[in-house]
Structures are given as structure tokens and as C-alpha cells.
Scaffold this motif. Structure first.
Motif, PDB file in Angstrom:
ATOM      1  N   UNK A  18     -10.737   5.959 -16.090  1.00 43.68           N
ATOM      2  CA  UNK A  18     -11.553   5.141 -15.196  1.00 43.68           C
ATOM      3  C   UNK A  18     -11.222   5.316 -13.706  1.00 43.68           C
ATOM      4  N   UNK A  19      -9.987   5.762 -13.373  1.00 46.94           N
ATOM      5  CA  UNK A  19      -9.626   5.933 -11.945  1.00 46.94           C
ATOM      6  C   UNK A  19      -9.963   7.332 -11.440  1.00 46.94           C
ATOM      7  N   UNK A  20     -10.185   8.265 -12.362  1.00 48.54           N
ATOM      8  CA  UNK A  20     -10.110   9.678 -12.003  1.00 48.54           C
ATOM      9  C   UNK A  20     -11.256  10.161 -11.107  1.00 48.54           C
ATOM     10  N   UNK A  21     -12.510   9.857 -11.496  1.00 49.55           N
ATOM     11  CA  UNK A  21     -13.651  10.421 -10.771  1.00 49.55           C
ATOM     12  C   UNK A  21     -13.664   9.927  -9.317  1.00 49.55           C
ATOM     13  N   UNK A  22     -13.420   8.631  -9.142  1.00 48.80           N
ATOM     14  CA  UNK A  22     -13.429   8.049  -7.790  1.00 48.80           C
ATOM     15  C   UNK A  22     -12.325   8.669  -6.926  1.00 48.80           C
ATOM     16  N   UNK A  23     -11.161   8.857  -7.528  1.00 48.52           N
ATOM     17  CA  UNK A  23     -10.028   9.434  -6.789  1.00 48.52           C
ATOM     18  C   UNK A  23     -10.350  10.859  -6.334  1.00 48.52           C
ATOM     19  N   UNK A  24     -10.910  11.653  -7.241  1.00 44.29           N
ATOM     20  CA  UNK A  24     -11.227  13.047  -6.887  1.00 44.29           C
ATOM     21  C   UNK A  24     -12.361  13.125  -5.858  1.00 44.29           C
ATOM     22  N   UNK A  25     -13.312  12.191  -5.929  1.00 46.13           N
ATOM     23  CA  UNK A  25     -14.405  12.191  -4.951  1.00 46.13           C
ATOM     24  C   UNK A  25     -13.836  11.955  -3.543  1.00 46.13           C
ATOM     25  N   UNK A  26     -12.845  11.076  -3.462  1.00 46.31           N
ATOM     26  CA  UNK A  26     -12.210  10.766  -2.178  1.00 46.31           C
ATOM     27  C   UNK A  26     -11.461  11.997  -1.643  1.00 46.31           C
ATOM     28  N   UNK A  27     -10.735  12.669  -2.528  1.00 48.50           N
ATOM     29  CA  UNK A  27     -10.020  13.882  -2.118  1.00 48.50           C
ATOM     30  C   UNK A  27     -10.996  14.962  -1.666  1.00 48.50           C
ATOM     31  N   UNK A  28     -12.106  15.091  -2.402  1.00 51.05           N
ATOM     32  CA  UNK A  28     -13.078  16.137  -2.075  1.00 51.05           C
ATOM     33  C   UNK A  28     -13.617  15.936  -0.661  1.00 51.05           C
ATOM     34  N   UNK A  29     -13.867  14.669  -0.303  1.00 47.24           N
ATOM     35  CA  UNK A  29     -14.383  14.357   1.029  1.00 47.24           C
ATOM     36  C   UNK A  29     -13.386  14.751   2.113  1.00 47.24           C
ATOM     37  N   UNK A  30     -12.073  14.808   1.753  1.00 49.44           N
ATOM     38  CA  UNK A  30     -11.037  15.185   2.734  1.00 49.44           C
ATOM     39  C   UNK A  30     -10.638  16.665   2.575  1.00 49.44           C
ATOM     40  N   UNK A  31     -11.433  17.425   1.800  1.00 46.62           N
ATOM     41  CA  UNK A  31     -11.140  18.838   1.514  1.00 46.62           C
ATOM     42  C   UNK A  31      -9.756  19.020   0.891  1.00 46.62           C
ATOM     43  N   UNK A  32      -9.319  18.012   0.129  1.00 47.77           N
ATOM     44  CA  UNK A  32      -8.027  18.123  -0.566  1.00 47.77           C
ATOM     45  C   UNK A  32      -8.246  18.075  -2.073  1.00 47.77           C
ATOM     46  N   UNK A  51       0.901  -1.150   0.000  1.00 46.16           N
ATOM     47  CA  UNK A  51       0.000   0.000   0.000  1.00 46.16           C
ATOM     48  C   UNK A  51       0.938   1.198   0.000  1.00 46.16           C
ATOM     49  N   UNK A  52       0.777   2.123  -0.970  1.00 44.80           N
ATOM     50  CA  UNK A  52       1.846   3.090  -1.238  1.00 44.80           C
ATOM     51  C   UNK A  52       1.483   4.561  -1.055  1.00 44.80           C
ATOM     52  N   UNK A  53       0.205   4.861  -0.726  1.00 49.37           N
ATOM     53  CA  UNK A  53      -0.150   6.294  -0.733  1.00 49.37           C
ATOM     54  C   UNK A  53      -0.367   6.864   0.675  1.00 49.37           C
ATOM     55  N   UNK A  54       0.433   7.867   1.011  1.00 52.03           N
ATOM     56  CA  UNK A  54       0.368   8.488   2.341  1.00 52.03           C
ATOM     57  C   UNK A  54      -1.029   8.959   2.720  1.00 52.03           C
ATOM     58  N   UNK A  55      -1.726   9.611   1.799  1.00 48.28           N
ATOM     59  CA  UNK A  55      -3.058  10.140   2.145  1.00 48.28           C
ATOM     60  C   UNK A  55      -4.012   9.012   2.514  1.00 48.28           C
ATOM     61  N   UNK A  56      -3.932   7.893   1.786  1.00 45.50           N
ATOM     62  CA  UNK A  56      -4.786   6.745   2.124  1.00 45.50           C
ATOM     63  C   UNK A  56      -4.428   6.193   3.506  1.00 45.50           C
ATOM     64  N   UNK A  57      -3.155   6.230   3.843  1.00 47.50           N
ATOM     65  CA  UNK A  57      -2.733   5.664   5.131  1.00 47.50           C
ATOM     66  C   UNK A  57      -3.245   6.511   6.297  1.00 47.50           C
ATOM     67  N   UNK A  58      -3.490   7.796   6.040  1.00 43.26           N
ATOM     68  CA  UNK A  58      -4.039   8.669   7.095  1.00 43.26           C
ATOM     69  C   UNK A  58      -5.533   8.428   7.252  1.00 43.26           C
ATOM     70  N   UNK A  59      -6.177   8.009   6.160  1.00 42.60           N
ATOM     71  CA  UNK A  59      -7.618   7.752   6.169  1.00 42.60           C
ATOM     72  C   UNK A  59      -7.934   6.384   6.782  1.00 42.60           C
ATOM     73  N   UNK A  60      -7.132   5.368   6.417  1.00 37.18           N
ATOM     74  CA  UNK A  60      -7.361   3.996   6.893  1.00 37.18           C
ATOM     75  C   UNK A  60      -6.036   3.218   6.923  1.00 37.18           C
TER      76      UNK A  60
END
Ligand code: NAD
Ligand code: TDX
Length: 332
Positions: free
Chosen positions: A318-332, A81-90
Motif C-alpha cells: 500500500x505504501x509503494x506506488x505513492x513512494x515511487x511516484x514521489x521519487x520519480x518526480x524528483x528524478x530519483x 520526521x525521519x527521511x532526508x529526501x523529504x526534508x529537502x522537498x519540504x
């Protein structure tokens, strides 16, 4: 030579598979990948199936890992698992894959006496002040900041312990920030490129003063192959290409390369615990193993990367919308 590449359907792992495929035509490569959100079969398109086999499976599956390790000469371990932001979320998947997954691989190479190369990151050393004259070296003390970097640090320490306690034939490399084709749009450079390509503004965390030491993923691949073939068992090598840039400059370069105004970006909420600066001293790898990076001009490498995202919308859309929705929820 028959090798296993864990995480070979992800960004850096798949670039390594393509590199070895070109550079070592008589090798067979087995990719072991769980195809999480970050893994993509399309990253291996165009490779001859008689030379590259994809096994969809988890590195925590000891029976599967044991079987594959017993049949191969070496294992190059990228899966994480390689993404810092994801590691802060879960953080939990980071503990599972990065710690238990690496433990499972170590037990397999111990059992069958096979060669392991473990891929890690400069983030295990924590961060540097902007004006610190020193860079990270192989003897810098571990001081990780995030759930991601602490689980990578834990995985490195397991490898070191298995080398010393059980004589496992392993090497470790700690590399700086990679850029290049096939990088998931959650990461900084592809996120900003694809935001601009979709007509939106790039998002800079905080003031954008944070510095990353960029290396092209092709140079990471050549370094790993060098260590696999010439590295001294038990040793750690740092990989970097003297590519320090602050985030604000990188965003500005992406914007101007794409024909936009340099200041057409937004500042968003900063990452909690955000590391200020990473910088690698790769003297050991260069002097002891003779490795040299090819992509020493970041601007050219970035232009090639921007072009790749322009040419391959079917890959990233195909990855883009889901990724941005996740960032939006974190105000990033
Ligand atoms: P990535 O997230 O793009 O790819 C990770 C791959 O591992 C994916 O294909 C995913 O499906 C697979 N995977 C995840 N969990 C798995 C599991 N439990 N079992 C099997 N497969 C699993 O990551 P990346 O950016 O390519 O990073 C690869 C490696 O390089 C990681 O170990 C990372 O810590 C290290 N690294 C990355 C960078 C960077 O800038 N991205 C820099 C230095 C080191
Ligand atoms: O939208 C963004 N805006 C922004 O300013 C994103 C996604 C990031 N950033 C900043 C945070 C970092 O300072 O850009 C920098 C780079 O961010 P990431 O691409 O998330 O990388 P980083 O956290 O530095 O970690 C990367 O390099 C080391 C990889 O993701 C790790 O796997 C690797 O170990």
C-alpha cells in the motif's frame, strides 16, 4: 513501570515496543503517535491491548502530552520526521515535529519531573571522509548537513539545555542507520528490496560510494532499554555495531540474495548535499553500560530482512506506488 513511546507506530519505535513487550512483561506501554504517512497501526498487531495502548495524537499537543506524561514514569521519544529526501522537498514538518514536538515533551517532563530518553541520530555530527581514521564519539562537534539532521541536532541541543538549565532527568542516544522489519519503503534498503520484488531495478544515488554504518533495529532496541534502565542522567550515548558498508555493496548484496545479477541496478540523480560517510564509536555504551550488539553479521541480518519483505507484501504494497511516484518526480 509505565512508559510512553512516542512514534511507536513507526519503524524503530514499533520494534522497540515489541522488544520491551517481550523483555519486560510487567511494563505498560502507551504509544503516542500521530499516524503520519510513516506510522502504521499494523506495526503493533498481535500485542495485548491491556499491556499496550495506542493514543493517536500529536507530540505538539501540549495538553495531551502533559496528561500522558503525568500518568507515566518515563517517556522514550522516537517520534520524528525521519527521511532526508523529504526534508529537502519540504522542510517545514521537520521543524514542527522535531523541534517544537521535542520542546513540548521537554516542558512536560520538566513540569512533572519524569524521566526522558531522547532518540537521535549520528547525522547530527555531519559526515566523514572515506579515509578518515576517526569515528564519531560523544564529544564530536555538531555539524549537520540537511534540514532533517539540523532539526534533529536542534532537538538534541534543546534536551541538553533543559538538562543543564532545569535539571530535567534525561539521556540522549545517537544511533547509526537502522535496518530490519517494518521500515518504510522510502528508505534505502526496503526500497531496493521491494523494487526487485516488483521486477524493477534498484536505484543508486550517484556512484554509490557513500558509506552507512548499519545496525539491526533489534540491537538499537536493546541499547535503548539498557540506557533507560542503567544510563546516567544527563549523559549522551552513541549506538552502533561496526557495520560500515558502501551503498553499492549493499545493493549488490540485495540483488545476489534475490537471485539477480549483481550489476542489475541503475544510477540515478544524487541527493543534494549527500553525506559521504557515517561511523560510530560505541565504546562508552559498551564499556560503561555493558551493552553488546547481537546482529554482528550484516549479511545474515540483511537476509532475514529480505525474507521479511518477501513474506509481508500486504504490509508494504500500500505504501509503494505513492513512494515511487514521489521519487520519480524528483528524478530519483
Ligand atoms: P519513522 O519515520 O519510521 O517513524 C516516525 C514515527 O513518528 C511514525 O510512526 C510517525 O507517525 C510518528 N510521528 C511523526 N510526527 C509525529 C508527531 N508530530 N506526533 C506524533 N507522532 C509523530 O522513523 P524511524 O526511522 O523509525 O525513526 C525513529 C527515530 O529514530 C527518529 O527520531 C529518528 O530520527 C531516529 N533515528 C532513525 C534512524 C534510522 O536509521 N531510521 C537512525 C538513527 C536514529
Ligand atoms: O533510493 C535510494 N538510493 C540510494 O542510493 C535511497 C532512498 C537512498 N540511497 C542512499 C542515500 C544514503 O547514502 O542510501 C543511503 C541511505 O539512505 P536513507 O535510507 O535515506 O538513509 P540516510 O539518509 O542515511 O538516513 C537514515 O539514517 C539515519 C535514516 O533515514 C535517518 O532517519 C537516520 O537518522
Amino acid at each position: 513501570m509505565k512508559i510512553i513511546v512516542t512514534g511507536g507506530a513507526g519503524f524503530i519505535g514499533s520494534n522497540f515496543v515489541h522488544y520491551v513487550y517481550r523483555e519486560r512483561p510487567d511494563w505498560h506501554i502507551t504509544v503516542l503517535d500521530a499516524l503520519t504517512y510513516a506510522g502504521n497501526k499494523a506495526n503493533l498487531d498481535g500485542l495485548d491491548p491491556s499491556r499496550v495502548t495506542l493514543v493517536e495524537g500529536n507530540i505538539m499537543d501540549a495538553d495531551l502530552v502533559n496528561n500522558l506524561v503525568s500518568e507515566n514514569d518515563a517517556i522514550v521519544h522516537y517520534a520524528a520526521e525521519s527521511h532526508n529526501d523529504n526534508s529537502l522537498d519540504n522542510p517545514r514538518p521537520f521543524v514542527d515535529t522535531n523541534i517544537i514536538g521535542t520542546y513540548t515533551i521537554l516542558e512536560a517532563v520538566r513540569k512533572f519531573g519524569k524521566r526522558l530518553h531522547h532518540i537521535s541520530t549520528d547525522e547530527v555530527y555531519g559526515d566523514l571522509e572515506l579515509d578518515d581514521p576517526h569515528k564519531f564519539t560523544e564529544t564530536t562537534a555538531y555539524n549537520p548537513s540537511s534540514p532533517y539532521s539540523s532539526t534533529k541536532a536542534g532537538s538534541d541541543l534543546l534536551v541538553r539545555a533543559w538538562i543543564r538549565s532545569f535539571g530535567v532527568k534525561a539521556t540522549i542516544s545517537n544511533c547509526s542507520n537502522n535496518y530490519g522489519p517494518y521500515q518504510h519503503v522510502e528508505k534505502f534498503i526496503p526500497r531496493q528490496i521491494t523494487e526487485v520484488l516488483e521486477g524493477r531495478r534498484p536505484k543508486l544515488y550517484g556512484e554509490g560510494k557513500n558509506v552507512r554504518d548499519w545496525v539491526h533495529t533489534e540491537d538499537h532496541s536493546s541499547a535503548v532499554l539498557t540506557i533507560l534502565e542503567k544510563g546516567v542522567e544527563g549523559e549522551t550515548y552513541l549506538i552502533g555495531a561496526d557495520g560500515e558498508k558502501d551503498n553499492k555493496s549493499v545493493v549488490e548484496l540485495i540483488l545476489t540474495t534475490l537471485g539477480k545479477e549483481a550489476d542489475a541496478y541503475d544510477h540515478v540523480t544524487d541527493r543534494p548535499g549527500h553525506d559521504m560517510r557515517y561511523a560510530i564509536d560505541s565504546t562508552k555504551l559498551r564499556t560503561q553500560l555493558g551493552w553488546e550488539p547481537k546482529y554482528t553479521d550484516f549479511e545474515t541480518g540483511l537476509k532475514d530482512t529480505i525474507e521479511w519483505y518477501k513474506q509481508n507484501p500486504d504490509w508494504w504494497k500500500p505504501q509503494k506506488a505513492e513512494t515511487e511516484a514521489k521519487y520519480k518526480a524528483q528524478a530519483q
